[in-house]
Structure formats: structure tokens, C-alpha cells
Design a protein around this motif. Structure first.
Motif, short mmCIF file in Angstrom:
data_model
loop_
_atom_site.label_atom_id
_atom_site.label_comp_id
_atom_site.label_asym_id
_atom_site.label_seq_id
_atom_site.Cartn_x
_atom_site.Cartn_y
_atom_site.Cartn_z
N GLN A 205 0.85 -1.19 0.00
CA GLN A 205 0.00 0.00 0.00
C GLN A 205 0.89 1.24 0.00
N MET A 206 0.49 2.27 -0.76
CA MET A 206 1.30 3.48 -0.91
C MET A 206 0.74 4.61 -0.07
N PHE A 207 1.55 5.13 0.85
CA PHE A 207 1.09 6.19 1.76
C PHE A 207 1.65 7.56 1.42
N GLY A 208 2.81 7.62 0.77
CA GLY A 208 3.43 8.91 0.48
C GLY A 208 4.81 8.69 -0.11
N VAL A 209 5.59 9.78 -0.17
CA VAL A 209 6.96 9.71 -0.70
C VAL A 209 7.89 10.51 0.21
N THR A 210 9.16 10.15 0.16
CA THR A 210 10.18 10.94 0.84
C THR A 210 11.09 11.58 -0.21
N PRO A 211 11.56 12.80 0.03
CA PRO A 211 12.50 13.43 -0.90
C PRO A 211 13.93 12.95 -0.69
N MET A 212 14.14 12.10 0.31
CA MET A 212 15.49 11.72 0.75
C MET A 212 15.95 10.43 0.07
#
Length: 291
Positions: A205-212
């Protein structure tokens, strides 16, 4: 917790420490694999640790399989007596929850999802009994997570929530895998959170993204110049919810080579954690945000 040892063809021994993931299983796996590595056993060519198991590859021309098996069982006795203390680090990972990129992707694969009428994070919130997505994000980001394994995809960490078992988030994977997942997606499947180190297929399941960035084979990222993979087993992670503006700012710093993640060295005691989980987590947060 008694390990189960089995041979895999002529060159492998598979060791199942436990049938389910726990910090106890992780510490025993870590102790045994470290012991194998430190012993520098002639004939052992590869050590592959996992969440609650590990695999040893060996050359049967250099060490008899029965001899290696006996050595591993001896190391298990030592591991059972080992003090479960780990010198490690805690890391803050910014997360842009409900971002537009994973949202666009999840909408393309609704027919493969348990609930086509909701988003991944809405579904996760509902089945875990949270009243809203914001409440779910607070729970996901509110406690530290333990990196129990790095692999499957290069540099991808499996993260285990450091709360009482009854409070742990549980979310099944997609009914059928996707053919696309954005790079640096923060996902969830079973009892594990993860960060997709590269773009590709997936089922969490996909909750968000990190820029790192957490994986850089070219080693151009400022904090990945010494080693292309950021995480290692035993790391502790604290998610930090961010908005689009902060995401863009962090991404610009990454591209400029000036972004530096917040990292602090800590000592983690499993015995102390089991005695008082909340107090241990509070000390970890204190160490992370100390000036």
C-alpha cells in the motif's frame, strides 16, 4: 526460540530463527550472523540475513556441510546467552503523505486493490480502526521503526513498528501486484513499512513519498558518498510528516548536494524496551532531537 536448520541443495544452509518477525528474533539473527562473519569460517562465501531467518552459502569442497551445521548450532547456544544491546543510530525521514505521484499511480491500479473506492491510506486507516487519515498518519509517524532487513530490492529497508503487538499497524498487500511504483514511495504490507529505493513493480500500500534518497549507485548524493546504500539492519527510523512546500525545499537541497539527514548515535537495549516501551521510545526521541 529454537532455530530450524535445513540444507538448500549442496551449497546453502537456511536457518529459520522464528516463524514470525519480532525484535527478539532479529537480535538472535543478528548475533548469529555477526558470529559467522567474525569467525571467518573457511568455505563460507556469503551471509544473507532476513527478518527472522538467514541463509549461509558455502563451498562444500572447503568445509563439510555437517561441520558447518555443527558450528552454527554452537553459535546459536552463544546467541541465546548474548546481551541484547545494539549500538546503532536513529534517523529522521521526511514523508509527504498523500502526495500527488503515488495518488496518480494508485488510481491506475484500483482494480487490483481490496477497496477500489478508497485510496491506500484511507483503506489502511479504516481497517486499523482509525477515525480519519490524519489520525492514521499520526499513528504511523508517532512511533519509531526498527530496520530489520535491507534487501529484496537494492537498498530497500523493511521497518518494524516499535510498539506493543496489539498496537502495530497491519495492512495487506494489493490483491495483485502493480507494474509501477514511484521511486522513494513509503509503503506498507503485512506488518512492515518500507521505502521503495527505485521505481518499479510492487504490491505494498502506498502512503506517500520521501525526498530523501536511500540508494545511489553513482554515489553523488552528499551523504551516500562512502556507501551507496543508506540503511543497515538495526537502524531506527522516525517518520516526519511534511507538506508540499517542505518536500520541494528538501528536494532542492538534495539536488544541490546540501541536504543532510538528521542522524544521532544511540544505544538500544531490548531488555529495557520490553520493560517499558514508551519510556524507551521517549529516550530515543530525546536523543534524536537533542541539539
Amino acid at each position: 526460540m529454537t532455530s530450524r536448520f535445513t540444507f538448500g541443495a549442496d551449497e546453502h544452509i537456511f536457518v529459520e530463527v522464528s516463524e514470525e518477525m519480532s525484535l527478539e528474533a532479529f537480535f538472535k539473527t543478528l548475533s548469529m550472523t555477526n558470529a559467522v562473519r567474525d569467525a571467518d569460517i573457511k568455505g563460507v562465501t556469503e551471509i544473507c540475513p532476513a527478518n527472522a531467518s538467514f541463509q549461509i552459502k558455502f563451498n562444500p569442497d572447503l568445509i563439510h556441510p555437517d561441520d558447518l551445521m555443527s558450528e552454527l548450532k554452537r553459535m546459536e547456544e552463544t546467541a541465546d546467552k548474548a546481551d541484547p544491546v545494539l549500538n546503532t543510530r536513529i534517523v529522521e525521514i521526511p514523508v509527504y503523505y498523500q502526495d500527488p505521484w503515488t495518488h496518480e499511480t494508485l488510481m491506475r491500479f484500483r482494480e487490483r486493490h481490496q477497496d477500489p473506492n478508497s485510496t491506500d491510506i484511507e483503506y489502511a486507516a479504516e481497517i486499523n480502526g482509525y477515525k480519519s487519515v490524519d489520525e492514521f498518519i499520526e499513528a504511523h509517524a508517532g512511533s519509531p521503526w526498527f530496520v530489520s532487513m535491507v534487501g529484496f530490492v537494492s537498498g530497500l529497508p523493511f521497518l518494524y513498528q516499535m510498539v506493543e503487538r496489539q498496537r502495530q499497524i497491519q495492512v495487506p498487500k494489493y490483491l495483485r501486484p502493480r507494474t509501477d511504483t514511484p521511486k522513494l514511495t513509503v509503503g506498507y504490507g503485512g506488518c512492515f513499512s518500507c521505502i521503495y529505493s527505485v521505481r518499479g513493480a510492487g504490491g505494498y500500500q502506498m502512503f506517500g513519498v520521501t525526498p530523501m534518497p536511500i540508494y545511489d549507485p553513482e554515489q553523488k548524493t552528499s551523504y551516500l558518498k562512502d556507501f551507496m546504500v543508506f540503511f543497515k539492519p538495526g537502524d531506527i527510523v522516525k517518520w516526519k510528516p511534511i507538506d508540499r512546500a517542505e518536500y520541494d525545499r528538501c528536494l532542492a537541497e538534495v539536488e544541490a548536494g546540501t541536504y543532510e539527514p538528521r542522524i544521532r548515535e544511540v544505544q538500544f537495549s531490548l531488555d529495557d524496551f520490553n520493560k517499558d516501551i514508551d519510556a524507551t521510545n521517549a529516550k530515543l526521541m530525546e536523543a534524536l532531537y537533542a541539539n
